[in-house]
Write a protein that holds these residues in place. Sequence first.
Motif, PDB file in Angstrom:
ATOM      1  N   UNK A  43      -8.045  -5.451   0.396  1.00 54.80           N
ATOM      2  CA  UNK A  43      -7.786  -5.190   1.626  1.00 54.80           C
ATOM      3  C   UNK A  43      -9.295  -5.229   2.309  1.00 54.80           C
ATOM      4  N   UNK A  44     -10.182  -4.757   1.948  1.00 53.37           N
ATOM      5  CA  UNK A  44     -11.521  -4.445   2.411  1.00 53.37           C
ATOM      6  C   UNK A  44     -11.937  -6.123   2.652  1.00 53.37           C
ATOM      7  N   UNK A  45     -11.598  -6.799   1.629  1.00 48.43           N
ATOM      8  CA  UNK A  45     -12.424  -8.212   1.857  1.00 48.43           C
ATOM      9  C   UNK A  45     -11.565  -9.114   3.047  1.00 48.43           C
ATOM     10  N   UNK A  46     -10.302  -8.446   3.052  1.00 44.21           N
ATOM     11  CA  UNK A  46      -9.525  -9.297   4.144  1.00 44.21           C
ATOM     12  C   UNK A  46      -9.833  -8.830   5.435  1.00 44.21           C
ATOM     13  N   UNK A  47     -10.325  -7.477   5.564  1.00 42.96           N
ATOM     14  CA  UNK A  47     -10.798  -7.084   6.867  1.00 42.96           C
ATOM     15  C   UNK A  47     -12.076  -7.706   7.214  1.00 42.96           C
ATOM     16  N   UNK A  48     -12.892  -7.841   6.018  1.00 42.53           N
ATOM     17  CA  UNK A  48     -14.357  -8.509   6.134  1.00 42.53           C
ATOM     18  C   UNK A  48     -13.943 -10.122   6.806  1.00 42.53           C
ATOM     19  N   UNK A  49     -13.120 -10.648   6.391  1.00 34.37           N
ATOM     20  CA  UNK A  49     -12.634 -12.113   6.798  1.00 34.37           C
ATOM     21  C   UNK A  49     -12.197 -11.923   8.157  1.00 34.37           C
ATOM     22  N   UNK A  50     -11.430 -11.126   8.326  1.00 29.66           N
ATOM     23  CA  UNK A  50     -11.007 -11.055   9.838  1.00 29.66           C
ATOM     24  C   UNK A  50     -12.100 -10.936  10.767  1.00 29.66           C
ATOM     25  N   UNK A  51     -13.066  -9.850  10.459  1.00 24.61           N
ATOM     26  CA  UNK A  51     -14.248  -9.619  11.310  1.00 24.61           C
ATOM     27  C   UNK A  51     -15.062 -10.896  11.232  1.00 24.61           C
ATOM     28  N   UNK A  95     -18.901   1.755   7.337  1.00 27.72           N
ATOM     29  CA  UNK A  95     -19.008   1.359   6.002  1.00 27.72           C
ATOM     30  C   UNK A  95     -19.970   0.083   5.839  1.00 27.72           C
ATOM     31  N   UNK A  96     -19.987  -0.918   6.898  1.00 30.86           N
ATOM     32  CA  UNK A  96     -20.887  -1.871   6.612  1.00 30.86           C
ATOM     33  C   UNK A  96     -22.539  -1.434   6.529  1.00 30.86           C
TER      34      UNK A  96
END
Length: 360
Positions: free
Chosen positions: A250-258, A202-203
Amino acid sequence: MDAGKSMNWDWEKLQQQQKKRTGQRGEGGNGGTPPQMDNIINKFKGFDFSWFPVLLIGLIVVAIFVATSTFYTVGIDEVGVVQRFGKYTRETAPGLHFKLPAGVERVTKVKVKRVEKMEFGFETLEATDKTTFTSDKQLFDNTNVGESLMLTGDLNVALVPWIVQYRIKEPDKYLFEVNDVDQLLRDMSEAAMRLVVGDRSINEVISNRLEIANEAMSILQKEMDEAQSGIWIEAVELKKTNVPPEVQPSFNNVNQALQEKERQVQEALKDYNTAVPAAEGEAQGIVKAAEGYAVERINKAKGDAEKFITIYNEYKNAEDITKRRLYLETLSRVLPNLGEKYIVDAEQKNLLPLLNLGKE
């Protein structure tokens, strides 16, 4: 008497028939007296000329139809494709040309220099000098959004709108080889884009739009050539790629976690790069010291061995002298370190108190 009258009547009747035949031959132009002008005019006076304008208009219409169906003009950005009884025969360049009348030959004009555009996942709101497009929310609500919803290689859903720009390169193939070229182009474009996006995360889909567009363009051109569509792909352009609005939080949360994971990894690498070189340097120092000590011990052992061999050789030459010398040398080294010494006779039976022997 009766017989004479009968013959006279027959003769007169025969002469009348002869005159009648002669007059008919003269009027028909087969002989005899030519028809007179008055007779001709009298005959035409009896005709009905009311239908003549209709006949004239019909002839003019036929002439115009023949002229318009046999001569045609091809525009400067066009190519004329000529069919004779439905079969392709030739192509004509821009300018004025002649062909057989309609029903025999037919001309289809194809614009080969105009670049067409096909949109996927969105639609243009205004085709003006300043073209505007739908917003992200409108993109998702659009009926064509299914074309842009794609599954990436890391099993995420991406919203990938794009544009295909193309032109007609081979008019004969464009018209006759494929039943519906536009639908074929649309289907092949979607298949090529899904293939490319499905091989990336996705990135990568969000950040590497140019690379994805170029690869999709190459695949699409190959497929259109194999289908003999006569289409040349000028460009494939990806618009803003993102995730659907429903999964954006949810995608923003995943990006923050990454990002947090990446930060911690970088800190760990920093500590690693600090501690490991120090430990490696210390280990190298210990190894070098051990190697030096080993060399020292080996050299000392070799020297002691050489000394022992030398002494042993001398001992074999004069055993008594060597033994006494070694004994005396040993005592000279040992006795000074013993301090006070007491010599006791081995035959002595009773020991006196020796507490004050060393004092005056």
